[in-house]
Motif scaffolding. Structure first.
Motif, short mmCIF file in Angstrom:
data_model
loop_
_atom_site.label_atom_id
_atom_site.label_comp_id
_atom_site.label_asym_id
_atom_site.label_seq_id
_atom_site.Cartn_x
_atom_site.Cartn_y
_atom_site.Cartn_z
N ASP A 258 0.83 -1.21 0.00
CA ASP A 258 0.00 0.00 0.00
C ASP A 258 0.86 1.26 0.00
O ASP A 258 0.52 2.27 0.60
N ARG A 259 1.97 1.20 -0.71
CA ARG A 259 2.94 2.30 -0.67
C ARG A 259 2.38 3.64 -1.10
O ARG A 259 2.78 4.66 -0.54
N ASP A 260 1.49 3.68 -2.05
CA ASP A 260 0.96 4.98 -2.49
C ASP A 260 0.28 5.70 -1.33
O ASP A 260 0.54 6.88 -1.09
N ALA A 261 -0.56 4.98 -0.61
CA ALA A 261 -1.28 5.59 0.50
C ALA A 261 -0.34 5.92 1.66
O ALA A 261 -0.45 6.99 2.28
N VAL A 262 0.59 5.02 1.94
CA VAL A 262 1.51 5.24 3.05
C VAL A 262 2.41 6.45 2.78
O VAL A 262 2.59 7.32 3.63
N ILE A 263 2.94 6.53 1.58
CA ILE A 263 3.83 7.65 1.26
C ILE A 263 3.04 8.97 1.22
O ILE A 263 3.54 9.99 1.70
N ALA A 264 1.83 8.94 0.71
CA ALA A 264 1.00 10.16 0.72
C ALA A 264 0.76 10.63 2.14
O ALA A 264 0.85 11.83 2.45
N ALA A 265 0.49 9.69 3.04
CA ALA A 265 0.26 10.06 4.44
C ALA A 265 1.52 10.63 5.06
O ALA A 265 1.48 11.63 5.80
N ARG A 266 2.66 10.02 4.77
CA ARG A 266 3.92 10.52 5.33
C ARG A 266 4.27 11.89 4.77
O ARG A 266 4.75 12.76 5.48
N MET A 267 4.04 12.09 3.48
CA MET A 267 4.36 13.39 2.88
C MET A 267 3.42 14.49 3.36
O MET A 267 3.76 15.66 3.30
N ARG B 55 2.94 15.12 6.25
CA ARG B 55 3.64 15.68 7.42
C ARG B 55 4.57 16.83 7.03
O ARG B 55 5.02 17.57 7.88
N VAL B 56 4.89 16.88 5.74
CA VAL B 56 5.74 17.97 5.22
C VAL B 56 4.98 18.59 4.04
O VAL B 56 5.48 18.63 2.92
N SER B 57 3.77 19.07 4.34
CA SER B 57 2.83 19.45 3.29
C SER B 57 3.26 20.66 2.48
O SER B 57 2.68 20.94 1.44
N ASP B 58 4.26 21.39 2.94
CA ASP B 58 4.75 22.53 2.16
C ASP B 58 5.66 22.08 1.01
O ASP B 58 5.99 22.88 0.14
N LEU B 59 6.07 20.83 1.02
CA LEU B 59 6.96 20.32 -0.02
C LEU B 59 6.14 19.67 -1.13
O LEU B 59 5.20 18.92 -0.86
N ARG C 152 13.85 16.71 7.07
CA ARG C 152 12.41 16.67 7.29
C ARG C 152 11.77 15.44 6.63
O ARG C 152 10.91 14.79 7.22
N VAL C 153 12.18 15.14 5.42
CA VAL C 153 11.61 13.98 4.71
C VAL C 153 12.06 12.68 5.38
O VAL C 153 11.26 11.75 5.55
N THR C 154 13.32 12.63 5.77
CA THR C 154 13.80 11.43 6.46
C THR C 154 13.01 11.19 7.74
O THR C 154 12.62 10.06 8.04
N GLU C 155 12.74 12.25 8.48
CA GLU C 155 11.94 12.12 9.70
C GLU C 155 10.50 11.70 9.36
O GLU C 155 9.94 10.82 10.02
N ALA C 156 9.92 12.31 8.34
CA ALA C 156 8.54 11.96 7.95
C ALA C 156 8.44 10.50 7.51
O ALA C 156 7.41 9.86 7.69
#
Ligand SMILES: [Zn+2]
Length: 155
Positions: free
Chosen positions: A17-26, A28-32, A84-88
């Protein structure tokens, strides 16, 4: 711009389910700004996929089953984006129970083996799920091709 084989990004990109998981993680850094790129062999095939984003100035390109490209206007901004991305994308370790160094030492007594002193290094062997993941083969294509993997520079 930086390209690296971010373990956290790879760990998420091998999930079903990588698409959903990565979207959720990103989120967290919604300005990027970000996008994902399907796995392509490093070299020309991967460069063509990355080139599709050359004009968009996308901050983060997640290269499925490979790594990540992080951009910024300055080296400091790239560094901040990487942090920031590594943390997210960070993933909690699977609980593998506790390691008993004395038991491990007794198991290898009178053999030519010795138990590693770093207790963290035993976690793979102590979790059945970790053993399955570690022994069923490559999780992603580049894992078995790293000796020939030569994309050390940013694309
Ligand atoms: Zn690479």
């Amino acid at each position: 711009m930086a390209h690296y084989h971010c373990v956290n990004a790879i760990a998420l990109s091998v999930l079903a389910d990588r698409d959903a998981v990565i979207a959720a993680r990103m989120s967290r850094v919604s300005d990027l700004t970000w996008a994902t790129i399907p796995y392509r062999r490093p070299g020309t095939p991967l460069a063509h996929e990355i080139d599709r984003f050359a004009d968009t100035r996308t901050d983060v390109l997640v290269l499925y089953d490979h790594g990540i490209i992080v951009s910024g206007e300055t080296a400091e901004e790239v560094r901040q984006h990487i942090a920031r991305v590594t943390e997210a994308f960070s993933v909690d370790e699977r609980d593998a129970g506790n390691v008993n160094p004395a038991t491990l030492g007794a198991m290898v007594e009178r053999t030519d083996f010795h138990a590693a002193e770093d207790v963290q290094s035993h976690k793979t062997a102590l979790s059945p799920a970790n053993v399955v993941a570690a022994t069923r083969g490559s999780l992603y294509p580049a894992q078995s091709h790293f000796p020939r993997h030569r994309d050390r520079r940013a694309a």
